[in-house]
Design a protein around this motif. Structure first.
Motif, mmCIF file in Angstrom:
data_model
loop_
_atom_site.group_PDB
_atom_site.id
_atom_site.type_symbol
_atom_site.label_atom_id
_atom_site.label_comp_id
_atom_site.label_asym_id
_atom_site.label_seq_id
_atom_site.Cartn_x
_atom_site.Cartn_y
_atom_site.Cartn_z
ATOM 1 N N ILE A 225 0.823 -1.212 0.000
ATOM 2 C CA ILE A 225 0.000 0.000 0.000
ATOM 3 C C ILE A 225 0.855 1.260 0.000
ATOM 4 O O ILE A 225 0.325 2.370 0.108
ATOM 5 N N SER A 226 2.160 1.109 -0.133
ATOM 6 C CA SER A 226 3.072 2.249 0.007
ATOM 7 C C SER A 226 2.875 3.332 -1.054
ATOM 8 O O SER A 226 3.210 4.490 -0.823
ATOM 9 N N ASP A 227 2.296 3.005 -2.199
ATOM 10 C CA ASP A 227 2.096 4.011 -3.240
ATOM 11 C C ASP A 227 0.668 4.579 -3.248
ATOM 12 O O ASP A 227 0.305 5.353 -4.109
ATOM 13 N N ARG A 228 -0.142 4.215 -2.256
ATOM 14 C CA ARG A 228 -1.519 4.709 -2.167
ATOM 15 C C ARG A 228 -1.620 5.845 -1.149
ATOM 16 O O ARG A 228 -0.727 6.062 -0.357
ATOM 17 N N ARG A 229 -2.743 6.546 -1.176
ATOM 18 C CA ARG A 229 -2.987 7.651 -0.252
ATOM 19 C C ARG A 229 -4.305 7.418 0.489
ATOM 20 O O ARG A 229 -5.260 6.907 -0.077
ATOM 21 N N VAL A 230 -4.320 7.846 1.730
ATOM 22 C CA VAL A 230 -5.545 7.808 2.517
ATOM 23 C C VAL A 230 -6.409 8.988 2.087
ATOM 24 O O VAL A 230 -5.923 10.122 2.024
ATOM 25 N N ARG A 231 -7.670 8.733 1.769
ATOM 26 C CA ARG A 231 -8.579 9.811 1.357
ATOM 27 C C ARG A 231 -9.232 10.396 2.601
ATOM 28 O O ARG A 231 -10.000 9.730 3.299
ATOM 29 N N ILE A 232 -8.905 11.659 2.880
ATOM 30 C CA ILE A 232 -9.413 12.334 4.067
ATOM 31 C C ILE A 232 -10.817 12.864 3.800
ATOM 32 O O ILE A 232 -11.077 13.467 2.762
ATOM 33 N N VAL A 233 -11.716 12.640 4.751
ATOM 34 C CA VAL A 233 -13.086 13.117 4.659
ATOM 35 C C VAL A 233 -13.214 14.473 5.345
ATOM 36 O O VAL A 233 -13.876 15.371 4.855
ATOM 37 N N GLY A 234 -12.571 14.660 6.478
ATOM 38 C CA GLY A 234 -12.653 15.945 7.161
ATOM 39 C C GLY A 234 -11.830 15.977 8.426
ATOM 40 O O GLY A 234 -11.434 14.939 8.915
ATOM 41 N N PRO A 235 -11.508 17.136 8.909
ATOM 42 C CA PRO A 235 -11.781 18.452 8.338
ATOM 43 C C PRO A 235 -10.976 18.710 7.064
ATOM 44 O O PRO A 235 -9.913 18.132 6.872
ATOM 45 N N ALA A 236 -11.501 19.590 6.249
ATOM 46 C CA ALA A 236 -10.858 19.935 4.981
ATOM 47 C C ALA A 236 -9.566 20.707 5.230
ATOM 48 O O ALA A 236 -9.325 21.211 6.331
ATOM 49 N N TRP B 1 -11.614 9.747 7.804
ATOM 50 C CA TRP B 1 -11.005 9.355 6.547
ATOM 51 C C TRP B 1 -11.627 8.045 6.087
ATOM 52 O O TRP B 1 -12.261 7.336 6.858
ATOM 53 N N GLU B 2 -11.465 7.758 4.785
ATOM 54 C CA GLU B 2 -12.012 6.533 4.214
ATOM 55 C C GLU B 2 -11.052 5.375 4.432
ATOM 56 O O GLU B 2 -9.835 5.559 4.502
ATOM 57 N N ALA B 3 -11.622 4.181 4.514
ATOM 58 C CA ALA B 3 -10.817 2.969 4.669
ATOM 59 C C ALA B 3 -9.972 2.761 3.416
ATOM 60 O O ALA B 3 -10.396 3.066 2.301
ATOM 61 N N LEU B 4 -8.769 2.256 3.604
ATOM 62 C CA LEU B 4 -7.871 1.946 2.490
ATOM 63 C C LEU B 4 -7.759 0.427 2.392
ATOM 64 O O LEU B 4 -7.336 -0.224 3.358
ATOM 65 N N PRO B 5 -8.150 -0.161 1.257
ATOM 66 C CA PRO B 5 -8.045 -1.614 1.122
ATOM 67 C C PRO B 5 -6.606 -2.082 1.353
ATOM 68 O O PRO B 5 -5.667 -1.485 0.842
ATOM 69 N N GLY B 6 -6.451 -3.117 2.151
ATOM 70 C CA GLY B 6 -5.128 -3.663 2.444
ATOM 71 C C GLY B 6 -4.494 -3.109 3.700
ATOM 72 O O GLY B 6 -3.470 -3.597 4.159
ATOM 73 N N ALA B 7 -5.103 -2.074 4.302
ATOM 74 C CA ALA B 7 -4.559 -1.485 5.528
ATOM 75 C C ALA B 7 -5.072 -2.246 6.741
ATOM 76 O O ALA B 7 -6.235 -2.626 6.798
ATOM 77 N N SER B 8 -4.188 -2.453 7.718
ATOM 78 C CA SER B 8 -4.606 -3.098 8.966
ATOM 79 C C SER B 8 -4.728 -2.084 10.099
ATOM 80 O O SER B 8 -5.178 -2.416 11.184
ATOM 81 N N GLY B 9 -4.339 -0.829 9.837
ATOM 82 C CA GLY B 9 -4.463 0.203 10.851
ATOM 83 C C GLY B 9 -4.098 1.565 10.304
ATOM 84 O O GLY B 9 -3.646 1.702 9.157
ATOM 85 N N TYR B 10 -4.298 2.576 11.147
ATOM 86 C CA TYR B 10 -4.055 3.960 10.761
ATOM 87 C C TYR B 10 -3.370 4.690 11.905
ATOM 88 O O TYR B 10 -3.612 4.389 13.076
ATOM 89 N N THR B 11 -2.536 5.666 11.557
ATOM 90 C CA THR B 11 -1.888 6.507 12.545
ATOM 91 C C THR B 11 -2.365 7.939 12.339
ATOM 92 O O THR B 11 -2.195 8.498 11.257
ATOM 93 N N LEU B 12 -2.980 8.515 13.367
ATOM 94 C CA LEU B 12 -3.415 9.906 13.359
ATOM 95 C C LEU B 12 -2.449 10.682 14.239
ATOM 96 O O LEU B 12 -2.234 10.330 15.399
ATOM 97 N N THR B 13 -1.852 11.740 13.684
ATOM 98 C CA THR B 13 -0.908 12.571 14.421
ATOM 99 C C THR B 13 -1.341 14.020 14.313
ATOM 100 O O THR B 13 -1.681 14.487 13.224
ATOM 101 N N VAL C 296 -1.045 15.260 5.055
ATOM 102 C CA VAL C 296 -0.939 16.333 6.055
ATOM 103 C C VAL C 296 -1.919 17.454 5.707
ATOM 104 O O VAL C 296 -1.999 17.889 4.558
ATOM 105 N N ARG C 297 -2.657 17.894 6.710
ATOM 106 C CA ARG C 297 -3.613 18.990 6.558
ATOM 107 C C ARG C 297 -3.387 20.023 7.651
ATOM 108 O O ARG C 297 -2.885 19.712 8.724
ATOM 109 N N ARG C 298 -3.808 21.267 7.370
ATOM 110 C CA ARG C 298 -3.760 22.343 8.363
ATOM 111 C C ARG C 298 -5.170 22.599 8.871
ATOM 112 O O ARG C 298 -6.150 22.394 8.149
#
Length: 157
Positions: free
Chosen positions: A41-52, A66-78, A133-135
């Motif tokens: 999944i290294s060449d894919r991106r997580v599609r963020i739903v919000g905040p914009a 954010w939307e689920a990414l096929p093949g991902a077993s987890g997510y890191t939010l920072t 990354v979002r602001r």
């Protein structure tokens, strides 16, 4: 009897080395086969739903989605304030993917007024995506007429 002890042990040694070599090759193949089964999944991106990007929200509970990414077993939010390069870490959370096939993920954090950067990255046992990354600007909380704080809401997407 003398012939028995004078036999050349070299063929037995060669056979043992051959068996060890085959076992090593088989073990290496089995270990590498396990990683082949994991989706890259290294060449894919997580599609963020919000905040914009550059959203403004009221202080309080802020929902990150954010939307689920096929093949991902987890997510890191920072989350960092005011930015990743020159700020302090506000949150660093790992969420495991739902095995029942959830389509969206998220986390709510209580944030004070200020500027923030936040990111989401997906991972599995062999790979990780680049972080999106979002602001985000959190505006001071407004008080309602009866003194109860207003619920967190998006002011500007």
């Amino acid at each position: 009897m003398i012939e028995r002890f004078s036999r050349n042990p070299l063929p037995h040694v060669r056979a043992s080395i051959r068996h060890l070599f085959r076992a090593a090759v088989a073990g290496t193949w089995l270990l590498s086969a396990c990683e082949v089964l994991e989706a890259d999944i290294s060449d894919r991106r997580v599609r963020i739903v919000g905040p914009a990007e550059c959203a403004e929200v009221r202080a309080g509970a802020v929902a990150f989605r954010w939307e689920a990414l096929p093949g991902a077993s987890g997510y890191t939010l920072t989350v960092a304030s005011p930015a990743f390069d020159d700020g302090h870490l506000v949150a660093d959370t790992t969420l495991r993917a739902d095995t029942l096939g959830s389509r969206r993920y998220g986390c709510s954090l209580r944030l004070e007024a200020g500027s923030y950067e936040w990111s989401v990255a997906a991972f599995n046992s062999g790979y990780e995506t680049c972080a999106e990354v979002r602001r985000l600007t959190v505006l001071p909380d407004r008080e309602m007429s009866d003194g109860e704080p207003e619920a967190a809401q998006t002011v500007r997407p």
